[in-house]
Design a protein around this motif. Structure first.
Motif, PDB file in Angstrom:
ATOM      1  N   ASP A 127       0.770 -42.449  25.239  1.00  0.00           N
ATOM      2  CA  ASP A 127       1.120 -41.264  24.457  1.00  0.00           C
ATOM      3  C   ASP A 127       2.014 -41.601  23.276  1.00  0.00           C
ATOM      4  O   ASP A 127       1.964 -40.930  22.240  1.00  0.00           O
ATOM      5  N   GLY A 128       2.833 -42.629  23.418  1.00  0.00           N
ATOM      6  CA  GLY A 128       3.831 -42.927  22.400  1.00  0.00           C
ATOM      7  C   GLY A 128       3.370 -43.840  21.291  1.00  0.00           C
ATOM      8  O   GLY A 128       3.991 -43.870  20.214  1.00  0.00           O
ATOM      9  N   TRP A 129       2.293 -44.589  21.520  1.00  0.00           N
ATOM     10  CA  TRP A 129       1.810 -45.539  20.510  1.00  0.00           C
ATOM     11  C   TRP A 129       0.556 -45.001  19.819  1.00  0.00           C
ATOM     12  O   TRP A 129      -0.317 -44.421  20.469  1.00  0.00           O
ATOM     13  N   PRO A 130       0.432 -45.232  18.512  1.00  0.00           N
ATOM     14  CA  PRO A 130      -0.821 -44.880  17.822  1.00  0.00           C
ATOM     15  C   PRO A 130      -1.936 -45.851  18.195  1.00  0.00           C
ATOM     16  O   PRO A 130      -1.661 -46.972  18.630  1.00  0.00           O
ATOM     17  N   ASP A 131      -3.164 -45.415  18.004  1.00  0.00           N
ATOM     18  CA  ASP A 131      -4.339 -46.262  18.230  1.00  0.00           C
ATOM     19  C   ASP A 131      -4.298 -46.902  19.623  1.00  0.00           C
ATOM     20  O   ASP A 131      -4.525 -48.101  19.775  1.00  0.00           O
ATOM     21  N   THR A 132      -3.978 -46.068  20.618  1.00  0.00           N
ATOM     22  CA  THR A 132      -3.831 -46.574  21.984  1.00  0.00           C
ATOM     23  C   THR A 132      -4.577 -45.665  22.956  1.00  0.00           C
ATOM     24  O   THR A 132      -4.384 -44.454  22.954  1.00  0.00           O
ATOM     25  N   GLN A 133      -5.416 -46.268  23.765  1.00  0.00           N
ATOM     26  CA  GLN A 133      -6.181 -45.545  24.774  1.00  0.00           C
ATOM     27  C   GLN A 133      -5.576 -45.773  26.152  1.00  0.00           C
ATOM     28  O   GLN A 133      -4.845 -46.756  26.372  1.00  0.00           O
ATOM     29  N   LEU A 134      -5.919 -44.901  27.080  1.00  0.00           N
ATOM     30  CA  LEU A 134      -5.454 -45.021  28.459  1.00  0.00           C
ATOM     31  C   LEU A 134      -6.629 -44.862  29.405  1.00  0.00           C
ATOM     32  O   LEU A 134      -7.422 -43.924  29.278  1.00  0.00           O
ATOM     33  N   THR A 135      -6.732 -45.774  30.352  1.00  0.00           N
ATOM     34  CA  THR A 135      -7.679 -45.631  31.450  1.00  0.00           C
ATOM     35  C   THR A 135      -6.914 -45.657  32.763  1.00  0.00           C
ATOM     36  O   THR A 135      -6.110 -46.571  33.001  1.00  0.00           O
ATOM     37  N   ILE A 136      -7.139 -44.645  33.593  1.00  0.00           N
ATOM     38  CA  ILE A 136      -6.597 -44.616  34.948  1.00  0.00           C
ATOM     39  C   ILE A 136      -7.766 -44.914  35.875  1.00  0.00           C
ATOM     40  O   ILE A 136      -8.644 -44.070  36.084  1.00  0.00           O
ATOM     41  N   ALA A 137      -7.800 -46.123  36.385  1.00  0.00           N
ATOM     42  CA  ALA A 137      -8.953 -46.602  37.147  1.00  0.00           C
ATOM     43  C   ALA A 137      -8.948 -46.015  38.559  1.00  0.00           C
ATOM     44  O   ALA A 137      -7.981 -46.198  39.307  1.00  0.00           O
ATOM     45  N   PRO A 138     -10.006 -45.321  38.949  1.00  0.00           N
ATOM     46  CA  PRO A 138     -10.058 -44.716  40.285  1.00  0.00           C
ATOM     47  C   PRO A 138     -10.078 -45.776  41.386  1.00  0.00           C
ATOM     48  O   PRO A 138     -10.636 -46.863  41.212  1.00  0.00           O
ATOM     49  N   ASN A 139      -9.437 -45.434  42.495  1.00  0.00           N
ATOM     50  CA  ASN A 139      -9.460 -46.275  43.699  1.00  0.00           C
ATOM     51  C   ASN A 139      -8.877 -47.669  43.486  1.00  0.00           C
ATOM     52  O   ASN A 139      -9.227 -48.610  44.205  1.00  0.00           O
ATOM     53  N   ARG A 140      -7.983 -47.795  42.513  1.00  0.00           N
ATOM     54  CA  ARG A 140      -7.324 -49.082  42.277  1.00  0.00           C
ATOM     55  C   ARG A 140      -5.825 -48.911  42.455  1.00  0.00           C
ATOM     56  O   ARG A 140      -5.252 -47.894  42.066  1.00  0.00           O
ATOM     57  N   HIS A 141      -5.190 -49.951  43.049  1.00  0.00           N
ATOM     58  CA  HIS A 141      -3.743 -49.951  43.199  1.00  0.00           C
ATOM     59  C   HIS A 141      -3.164 -51.149  42.447  1.00  0.00           C
ATOM     60  O   HIS A 141      -3.899 -51.884  41.761  1.00  0.00           O
ATOM     61  N   HIS A 142      -1.872 -51.361  42.594  1.00  0.00           N
ATOM     62  CA  HIS A 142      -1.198 -52.359  41.759  1.00  0.00           C
ATOM     63  C   HIS A 142      -1.714 -53.773  41.991  1.00  0.00           C
ATOM     64  O   HIS A 142      -1.674 -54.596  41.077  1.00  0.00           O
ATOM     65  N   PHE A 143      -2.195 -54.056  43.185  1.00  0.00           N
ATOM     66  CA  PHE A 143      -2.555 -55.429  43.499  1.00  0.00           C
ATOM     67  C   PHE A 143      -4.042 -55.730  43.330  1.00  0.00           C
ATOM     68  O   PHE A 143      -4.432 -56.894  43.382  1.00  0.00           O
ATOM     69  N   ASP A 144      -4.863 -54.710  43.119  1.00  0.00           N
ATOM     70  CA  ASP A 144      -6.279 -55.002  42.879  1.00  0.00           C
ATOM     71  C   ASP A 144      -6.778 -54.458  41.543  1.00  0.00           C
ATOM     72  O   ASP A 144      -7.956 -54.601  41.219  1.00  0.00           O
ATOM     73  N   VAL A 145      -5.886 -53.870  40.754  1.00  0.00           N
ATOM     74  CA  VAL A 145      -6.315 -53.272  39.488  1.00  0.00           C
ATOM     75  C   VAL A 145      -6.874 -54.319  38.529  1.00  0.00           C
ATOM     76  O   VAL A 145      -7.708 -54.006  37.682  1.00  0.00           O
ATOM     77  N   ILE A 146      -6.437 -55.574  38.667  1.00  0.00           N
ATOM     78  CA  ILE A 146      -6.916 -56.618  37.746  1.00  0.00           C
ATOM     79  C   ILE A 146      -8.188 -57.314  38.233  1.00  0.00           C
ATOM     80  O   ILE A 146      -8.723 -58.182  37.531  1.00  0.00           O
TER      81      ILE A 146
END
Length: 202
Positions: free
Chosen positions: A167-186
């Motif tokens: 929200d704070g940076w220009p030209d920035t997108q956000l994806t909230i990946a379903p069914n992912r947590h901190h240790f498998d998001v990558i």
């Protein structure tokens, strides 16, 4: 990393990461966390965040000498903070003009909440440093498209930090990946046809 198409992508595996999520500590319930490497660095007698930024910038420059073409940067957790800082023009990065996209994954974008935690007894960070090292608060940004990525099942602190940056940076997108947590998001970085890799190489 040199982009020649997804099927023949050359990758230098220097993916920045770190230990923002410490077990047995309540910091993440207060929208903050810390890096184990930063704690150790502080005990060595130098500024852990500033030194880590210099190391990452020099590593990116060294990798860039081995390849030609555009570069994309991705970092997870503490590494998400570091790659986000590469967009800030106060961080010296000789190959910044070659960086075509940055993907902070589950990043810490605002360090100020860290001041309210017991961890800061070790980090000894004051408000001035927290402001200076927070990507969210950077006023002079390089013109690099950014895509913030975070798992839907992460702790609320990581979701908040990701949303704040998007929200704070220009030209920035956000994806909230379903069914992912901190240790498998990558995990999707290992899949050439995943939505994460497609977004990184868009």
């Amino acid at each position: 990393m040199e982009i020649r198409g997804r099927r023949n992508l050359r990758v230098h595996r220097s993916h920045p990461t770190g230990g923002w999520n410490r077990q047995g500590d309540h910091a993440m319930t207060k929208n903050t966390a810390t890096s184990t490497s930063a704690l150790l660095a502080n005990e060595a007698g130098y500024d852990p965040i500033e030194d880590r930024l210099r190391q990452i910038a020099r590593a990116i420059e060294a990798a860039a000498k081995c390849i030609q073409g555009p570069i994309v940067l991705a970092g997870h957790s503490a590494g998400g903070h570091l790659v986000a800082r590469m967009r800030c023009s106060d961080v010296a990065l000789d190959v910044a003009d070659r960086v075509q996209r940055i993907m902070p994954i589950s990043p810490l974008s605002d360090l100020r909440p860290l001041l309210q935690t017991k961890m800061n007894e070790t980090l000894c960070m004051d408000m001035a440093e927290a402001v200076a090292e927070s990507p969210l608060l950077c006023k002079d940004l390089r013109n690099i498209p950014t895509h913030v990525w975070v798992g839907a099942n992460e702790r609320p602190a990581f979701l908040d930090q990701a949303r704040w940056l998007a929200d704070g940076w220009p030209d920035t997108q956000l994806t909230i990946a379903p069914n992912r947590h901190h240790f498998d998001v990558i995990d999707d970085l290992a899949e050439p046809d995943s939505e994460m890799v497609k977004a990184l190489l868009a």
